[in-house]
Design a protein around this motif. Structure first.
Motif, PDB file in Angstrom:
ATOM      1  N   PRO A 171       0.785  -1.215   0.000  1.00 49.92           N
ATOM      2  CA  PRO A 171       0.000   0.000   0.000  1.00 49.92           C
ATOM      3  C   PRO A 171       0.824   1.275   0.000  1.00 49.92           C
ATOM      4  O   PRO A 171       0.421   2.274   0.547  1.00 49.92           O
ATOM      5  CB  PRO A 171      -0.782  -0.127   1.312  1.00 49.92           C
ATOM      6  N   THR A 172       2.034   1.253  -0.553  1.00 45.15           N
ATOM      7  CA  THR A 172       2.847   2.448  -0.655  1.00 45.15           C
ATOM      8  C   THR A 172       3.478   2.516  -2.040  1.00 45.15           C
ATOM      9  O   THR A 172       3.573   1.526  -2.752  1.00 45.15           O
ATOM     10  CB  THR A 172       3.969   2.456   0.401  1.00 45.15           C
ATOM     11  N   LEU A 173       3.911   3.701  -2.426  1.00 39.77           N
ATOM     12  CA  LEU A 173       4.555   3.927  -3.704  1.00 39.77           C
ATOM     13  C   LEU A 173       5.950   4.490  -3.470  1.00 39.77           C
ATOM     14  O   LEU A 173       6.231   5.058  -2.415  1.00 39.77           O
ATOM     15  CB  LEU A 173       3.733   4.922  -4.538  1.00 39.77           C
ATOM     16  N   PRO A 199      -1.507   6.341  -2.354  1.00 42.20           N
ATOM     17  CA  PRO A 199      -2.364   5.354  -3.023  1.00 42.20           C
ATOM     18  C   PRO A 199      -3.850   5.703  -2.964  1.00 42.20           C
ATOM     19  O   PRO A 199      -4.613   5.312  -3.853  1.00 42.20           O
ATOM     20  CB  PRO A 199      -2.072   4.053  -2.262  1.00 42.20           C
ATOM     21  N   SER A 208      -4.764   7.769  -6.078  1.00 38.87           N
ATOM     22  CA  SER A 208      -4.264   7.325  -7.382  1.00 38.87           C
ATOM     23  C   SER A 208      -5.303   7.411  -8.484  1.00 38.87           C
ATOM     24  O   SER A 208      -4.955   7.562  -9.658  1.00 38.87           O
ATOM     25  CB  SER A 208      -3.729   5.887  -7.276  1.00 38.87           C
ATOM     26  N   ARG A 239      -8.448  -2.888  -0.913  1.00 34.09           N
ATOM     27  CA  ARG A 239      -7.814  -1.704  -1.496  1.00 34.09           C
ATOM     28  C   ARG A 239      -8.525  -1.223  -2.752  1.00 34.09           C
ATOM     29  O   ARG A 239      -8.745  -0.023  -2.932  1.00 34.09           O
ATOM     30  CB  ARG A 239      -6.353  -2.019  -1.813  1.00 34.09           C
ATOM     31  N   ARG A 259     -10.287   2.476  -3.057  1.00 31.05           N
ATOM     32  CA  ARG A 259      -9.897   3.463  -4.079  1.00 31.05           C
ATOM     33  C   ARG A 259     -11.096   3.851  -4.934  1.00 31.05           C
ATOM     34  O   ARG A 259     -11.258   5.023  -5.296  1.00 31.05           O
ATOM     35  CB  ARG A 259      -8.786   2.902  -4.951  1.00 31.05           C
TER      36      ARG A 259
END
Length: 295
Positions: free
Chosen positions: A29-31, A74, A77, A282, A286
């Motif tokens: 869950p991270t970029l 996220p 996004s 997730r 989103r």
């Protein structure tokens, strides 16, 4: 510094080191962290921020205690327009003025970033949701749309169990105990996923950031505070709101989400069935956020 918990995917001891720079893995869950900038604010606290995307509307994203830009990216996004991510005081490379801080101080940070970026929409996570509540209680017409993800506190302090866990995180970081920090962070992750490569990569990234940047001592009193004095102060909020809660999450009781949605004049509420939403729901999360903010 030896680091032996949690075990890496191959089961062998490893050493704590910064994560390899690469694209996100499935379920992570991270970029990767892009370059950020420091901005001066009208209230004199320099904050670290990142602006991505193009056009209008502009949405500001406010993170939770001990989290930051990497954890909120996220969530935006699939959101259109420009997006302003930032670190609250005492997080990342943002300034840490002296004294103990309140949700009013956090609301000032959020308001400054919103004003400087021209944001008309906002999303707050946990502590960030509390700051957003305080901002809207004081300035009910500031945003057109607002999302509250896992609100943790409203007009009463957090439960004792939540206070204890957050205090343990702050004390472990202050002591430089990486294993203890990992232990606290891992409680956010569903138990069945804790030994997966994606979780191991996530823990390494969070640990690298927290052990490098730390958390300021001014945050220590926040777990004992309420975001606003009286939820009735939210009765004048003009924004359309989306409140996302979760059952079974002791840091973010579902009752807080329900109370917040009831206090807001125009709010949609959705409560997930079990914790670990960023890992298990997730795509749905989103979709709900982007559908609401892009409307």
């Amino acid at each position: 510094m030896d680091f032996r918990w949690p075990p890496p995917p191959d089961g062998r001891p490893d050493r704590f080191r910064p994560p390899v720079t690469r694209g996100p893995q499935t379920g992570r869950p991270t970029l990767p962290a892009p370059p950020t900038e420091q901005i001066a604010t009208p209230h004199g606290v320099e904050l670290e921020w990142l602006v991505t995307g193009e056009g209008d509307p502009v949405t500001v994203f406010a993170h939770g205690l001990g989290s930051g830009i990497a954890e909120t990216r996220p969530l935006g996004s699939a959101v259109t327009g420009r997006k302003a991510f930032f670190h609250f005081r005492g997080h990342g490379h943002s300034a840490a003025p002296g004294g103990q801080w309140t949700y009013e101080d956090l609301a000032r940070d959020l308001r400054a970033v919103a004003d400087l970026s021209g944001a008309t929409r906002a999303l707050g996570v946990s502590m960030g949701a509390g700051a957003l509540c305080r901002l809207l209680a004081d300035n009910p017409g500031r945003f057109d749309r607002a999302v509250f993800f896992l609100p943790a506190v409203l007009d009463t302090p957090r439960p004792a169990a939540a206070q204890d866990r957050l205090t343990a995180l702050l004390e472990s970081i202050e002591a430089g105990d990486a294993a203890a920090v990992a232990d606290v962070i891992s409680q956010e992750i569903p138990s069945q996923m804790r030994n997966t490569p994606a979780v191991w990569a996530f823990l390494r990234q969070r640990l690298d950031q927290l052990m490098r940047d730390g958390l300021a001592t001014g945050l220590q009193s926040l777990p004992e505070q309420a975001a606003i004095d009286d939820r009735a102060a939210l009765s004048s909020v003009t924004a359309q709101c989306l409140v996302l809660g979760c059952r079974g999450d002791e840091l973010h009781p579902a009752a807080v989400a329900e109370q917040l949605a009831e206090a807001l004049p125009d709010a949609e509420l959705h409560v997930y069935d079990r914790p670990g939403i960023l890992w298990t729901q997730r795509a749905d999360l989103r979709s709900r956020i982007s559908t609401f903010l892009n409307a």
